[in-house]
Design an enzyme around this catalytic site. Structure first.
Site, PDB file in Angstrom:
ATOM      1  N   ARG A   1      -3.323   6.320   0.388  1.00  0.00           N
ATOM      2  CA  ARG A   1      -3.773   7.564   1.033  1.00  0.00           C
ATOM      3  C   ARG A   1      -2.777   8.158   2.009  1.00  0.00           C
ATOM      4  NH1 ARG A   1      -9.643   5.010   2.156  1.00  0.00           N
ATOM      5  NH2 ARG A   1      -8.188   3.384   2.758  1.00  0.00           N
TER       6      ARG A   1
ATOM      7  N   TYR B   1     -13.787 -13.302  -1.474  1.00  0.00           N
ATOM      8  CA  TYR B   1     -14.601 -12.128  -1.852  1.00  0.00           C
ATOM      9  C   TYR B   1     -15.733 -12.517  -2.792  1.00  0.00           C
ATOM     10  CZ  TYR B   1     -11.382  -8.855   0.376  1.00  0.00           C
ATOM     11  OH  TYR B   1     -10.640  -8.161   1.304  1.00  0.00           O
TER      12      TYR B   1
ATOM     13  N   ARG C   1       0.819  -1.232   0.000  1.00  0.00           N
ATOM     14  CA  ARG C   1       0.000   0.000   0.000  1.00  0.00           C
ATOM     15  C   ARG C   1       0.843   1.268   0.000  1.00  0.00           C
ATOM     16  NH1 ARG C   1      -5.638  -0.673   1.481  1.00  0.00           N
ATOM     17  NH2 ARG C   1      -6.165  -2.427   0.174  1.00  0.00           N
TER      18      ARG C   1
ATOM     19  N   ASP D   1      -5.952  -3.264  -8.062  1.00  0.00           N
ATOM     20  CA  ASP D   1      -6.551  -3.948  -6.924  1.00  0.00           C
ATOM     21  C   ASP D   1      -6.685  -5.433  -7.243  1.00  0.00           C
ATOM     22  OD1 ASP D   1      -7.903  -2.892  -4.251  1.00  0.00           O
ATOM     23  OD2 ASP D   1      -8.859  -4.742  -4.878  1.00  0.00           O
TER      24      ASP D   1
ATOM     25  N   ARG E   1      -6.143  11.211  -6.837  1.00  0.00           N
ATOM     26  CA  ARG E   1      -7.390  10.453  -6.735  1.00  0.00           C
ATOM     27  C   ARG E   1      -8.611  11.332  -7.035  1.00  0.00           C
ATOM     28  NH1 ARG E   1     -11.461   8.103  -4.170  1.00  0.00           N
ATOM     29  NH2 ARG E   1     -11.410   5.947  -3.418  1.00  0.00           N
TER      30      ARG E   1
HETATM   31  O1  CP3 Z   1       0.626   0.164  -3.168  1.00  0.00           O
HETATM   32  C1  CP3 Z   1       0.167  -0.982  -3.347  1.00  0.00           C
HETATM   33  O2  CP3 Z   1       0.314  -1.897  -2.499  1.00  0.00           O
HETATM   34  C2  CP3 Z   1      -0.503  -1.297  -4.677  1.00  0.00           C
HETATM   35  C3  CP3 Z   1      -1.907  -1.151  -4.755  1.00  0.00           C
HETATM   36  C4  CP3 Z   1      -2.854  -2.114  -4.075  1.00  0.00           C
HETATM   37  C5  CP3 Z   1      -4.165  -1.717  -3.702  1.00  0.00           C
HETATM   38  N1  CP3 Z   1      -4.830  -2.818  -3.282  1.00  0.00           N
HETATM   39  C6  CP3 Z   1      -4.693  -0.342  -3.801  1.00  0.00           C
HETATM   40  C7  CP3 Z   1      -5.865   0.025  -3.001  1.00  0.00           C
HETATM   41  C8  CP3 Z   1      -2.748  -3.470  -3.799  1.00  0.00           C
HETATM   42  C9  CP3 Z   1      -1.550  -4.393  -3.962  1.00  0.00           C
HETATM   43  C10 CP3 Z   1      -4.029  -3.910  -3.312  1.00  0.00           C
HETATM   44  C11 CP3 Z   1      -4.326  -5.303  -2.976  1.00  0.00           C
HETATM   45  C12 CP3 Z   1      -5.551  -5.608  -2.225  1.00  0.00           C
HETATM   46  N2  CP3 Z   1      -6.804  -5.110  -2.402  1.00  0.00           N
HETATM   47  C13 CP3 Z   1      -5.632  -6.610  -1.235  1.00  0.00           C
HETATM   48  C14 CP3 Z   1      -4.483  -7.485  -0.805  1.00  0.00           C
HETATM   49  C15 CP3 Z   1      -3.594  -6.803   0.156  1.00  0.00           C
HETATM   50  C16 CP3 Z   1      -4.196  -6.616   1.513  1.00  0.00           C
HETATM   51  O3  CP3 Z   1      -4.401  -5.443   1.886  1.00  0.00           O
HETATM   52  O4  CP3 Z   1      -4.433  -7.608   2.197  1.00  0.00           O
HETATM   53  C17 CP3 Z   1      -6.949  -6.661  -0.779  1.00  0.00           C
HETATM   54  C18 CP3 Z   1      -7.502  -7.563   0.301  1.00  0.00           C
HETATM   55  C19 CP3 Z   1      -7.694  -5.703  -1.527  1.00  0.00           C
HETATM   56  C20 CP3 Z   1      -9.163  -5.424  -1.448  1.00  0.00           C
HETATM   57  C21 CP3 Z   1      -9.418  -4.019  -1.065  1.00  0.00           C
HETATM   58  N3  CP3 Z   1      -9.111  -2.928  -1.849  1.00  0.00           N
HETATM   59  C22 CP3 Z   1     -10.023  -3.539   0.121  1.00  0.00           C
HETATM   60  C23 CP3 Z   1     -10.487  -4.408   1.267  1.00  0.00           C
HETATM   61  C24 CP3 Z   1     -10.061  -2.133   0.031  1.00  0.00           C
HETATM   62  C25 CP3 Z   1     -10.694  -1.134   0.984  1.00  0.00           C
HETATM   63  C26 CP3 Z   1      -9.853  -0.799   2.164  1.00  0.00           C
HETATM   64  C27 CP3 Z   1      -9.433   0.656   2.174  1.00  0.00           C
HETATM   65  O5  CP3 Z   1      -8.291   0.922   2.553  1.00  0.00           O
HETATM   66  O6  CP3 Z   1     -10.256   1.532   1.850  1.00  0.00           O
HETATM   67  C28 CP3 Z   1      -9.449  -1.774  -1.200  1.00  0.00           C
HETATM   68  C29 CP3 Z   1      -9.269  -0.402  -1.706  1.00  0.00           C
HETATM   69  C30 CP3 Z   1      -7.892   0.022  -2.069  1.00  0.00           C
HETATM   70  N4  CP3 Z   1      -7.022  -0.682  -2.830  1.00  0.00           N
HETATM   71  C31 CP3 Z   1      -7.289   1.277  -1.720  1.00  0.00           C
HETATM   72  C32 CP3 Z   1      -6.013   1.276  -2.310  1.00  0.00           C
HETATM   73  C33 CP3 Z   1      -5.000   2.381  -2.278  1.00  0.00           C
HETATM   74  C34 CP3 Z   1      -7.963   2.391  -0.918  1.00  0.00           C
HETATM   75  C35 CP3 Z   1      -8.929   3.089  -1.815  1.00  0.00           C
HETATM   76  C36 CP3 Z   1      -8.845   4.588  -1.763  1.00  0.00           C
HETATM   77  O7  CP3 Z   1      -7.963   5.198  -2.378  1.00  0.00           O
HETATM   78  O8  CP3 Z   1      -9.717   5.155  -1.107  1.00  0.00           O
END
Ligand code: CP3
Length: 339
Positions: A29, A151, A25, A75, A38
């Site tokens: 944010r 999921y 991540r 994602d 964004r």
């Molecule tokens: O920088 C990185 O790591 C690359 C980008 C990345 C994202 N998601 C961006 C993202 C990666 C590798 C993921 C993988 C991901 N997505 C996983 C596996 C890793 C982990 O965290 O266990 C999972 C389970 C997801 C599913 C997912 N995506 C969820 C549960 C959420 C919501 C949680 C949140 O923080 O709001 C997301 C959204 C998401 N994916 C965000 C980002 C930067 C946040 C969205 C935003 O910008 O508001």
């Protein structure tokens, strides 16, 4: 070939004199620059589907945080969507699938994902590679079969994923059919990412921890094995979050590296995973501490891993309210550490 190839050296099994670091991540944010970019998209999904914007935020941590790899901004839910299950992302909450897998016939209706359904990710990778200009390697990724299954059957996030586990216990043969379709989709997706320029692949098994050894052996290991045996072109990392019970079985698979969550003690895991590069595993909440504590704990971690091929990282993704300066501080400590 790269100005900085520390991560590729560590993945080859070298004990690098400087320890490389990237963060799960890192494109997110935590960075005010990410929040600015964004705003240019209507919502998260449109953001992910706009290659120019995805490439822009992928590059930000390389410039701002000085990490040793970029990870493509996308994602794990791209694959379920490409198979025929569109989702939406509830702000600050997580994904919601309009249609999810409720019956065996829903499984039959799923497609095996193919280039046309995720071409925006491939374009984002090509664009990112151009702008990176070989400064650091680019990591591509996918969710693991079980985590995507979770999921796809639950329809949203969950603490227990009990609906997903109900499938495993009550419909094992249908569960295997679905896991196989997901696996074939993942293999197509990863091969296309590699063709577009991904230098490393990471598989996120974020929900490994709701299973146990026996379920992991039945429903995860065979599919994770297919993936690592198909992906021979680049090094591949597996992140089985909270899956301590699965590490002996994972050791038998052809993953170059295992990413560890913060509950795993280095002394305990090093003998379990000989010949694997280890990655991790600071608690992301450590970055809420003061600088003195961050420094002490980070150096303790680096010392414990210093005898093995190693990439520093967190034990899970950065939380959005962590201070960017603390992240930078953590990375600088790692880079200044002498092995
Ligand atoms: O920088 C990185 O790591 C690359 C980008 C990345 C994202 N998601 C961006 C993202 C990666 C590798 C993921 C993988 C991901 N997505 C996983 C596996 C890793 C982990 O965290 O266990 C999972 C389970 C997801 C599913 C997912 N995506 C969820 C549960 C959420 C919501 C949680 C949140 O923080 O709001 C997301 C959204 C998401 N994916 C965000 C980002 C930067 C946040 C969205 C935003 O910008 O508001």
């Amino acid at each position: 070939m790269y100005k900085n190839n520390l991560i590729l050296q560590a993945l080859k099994g070298d004990i690098t004199s400087q320890i490389p670091v990237w963060l799960m991540r890192q494109a997110g944010r935590v960075l005010p620059e990410y929040r600015q970019t964004r705003k240019k998209a209507k919502n998260f999904i449109e953001f992910v589907k706009t290659p120019q914007l995805a490439a822009e935020v992928t590059l930000q941590p390389v410039d701002i945080l000085n990490v040793d790899a970029a990870i493509i901004f996308s994602d794990i839910l791209v694959v379920p969507e490409a198979m025929g299950l569109p989702y939406s992302m509830a702000e600050e909450k997580g994904p919601i699938f309009q249609n999810f897998i409720r019956s065996a016939s829903d499984i039959q209706n799923l497609k095996i994902a193919h280039t046309d359904q995720y071409s925006y990710v491939i374009e984002a990778i090509q664009l990112t590679k151009k702008h990176l200009n070989n400064r650091v390697p680019l990591i591509g990724f996918s969710g693991a079969p079980w985590t995507l299954f979770a999921y796809m059957t639950e329809g949203k996030g969950s603490k227990t994923f009990s609906t997903a586990k109900k499938w495993l216990y009550s419909n094992p043969s249908e569960s295997h059919q679905l896991l196989q379709k997901i696996t074939l989709s993942i293999i197509n997706y990863l091969k296309d990412q590699i063709k577009a320029g991904a230098d490393v692949i990471q598989i996120f098994d974020s929900w490994a921890g709701v299973l146990n050894k026996s379920l992991y052996q039945q429903f995860c290991i065979p599919y994770l094995k297919q993936i690592c045996n198909e992906i021979k072109e680049v090094p591949i990392i597996l992140f089985p979050k909270d899956g301590f019970f699965a590490l002996q079985d994972i050791q038998q698979l052809n993953y170059n590296a295992v990413s560890l969550d913060w509950t795993i003690e280095p002394e305990w895991v090093i003998p379990l995973l000989p010949n694997k590069t280890l990655q991790g595993n600071a608690d992301p909440c450590l970055l809420y501490a003061n600088e003195k504590t961050i420094e002490q704990e980070t150096i303790k971690m680096l010392n414990k891993f210093s005898s093995v091929p190693y990439i520093a990282n967190l034990g899970h993704g950065l939380y959005p309210d962590i201070d960017k300066e603390k992240v930078r501080f953590f990375i600088d400590i790692i880079h200044n550490f002498k092995r």
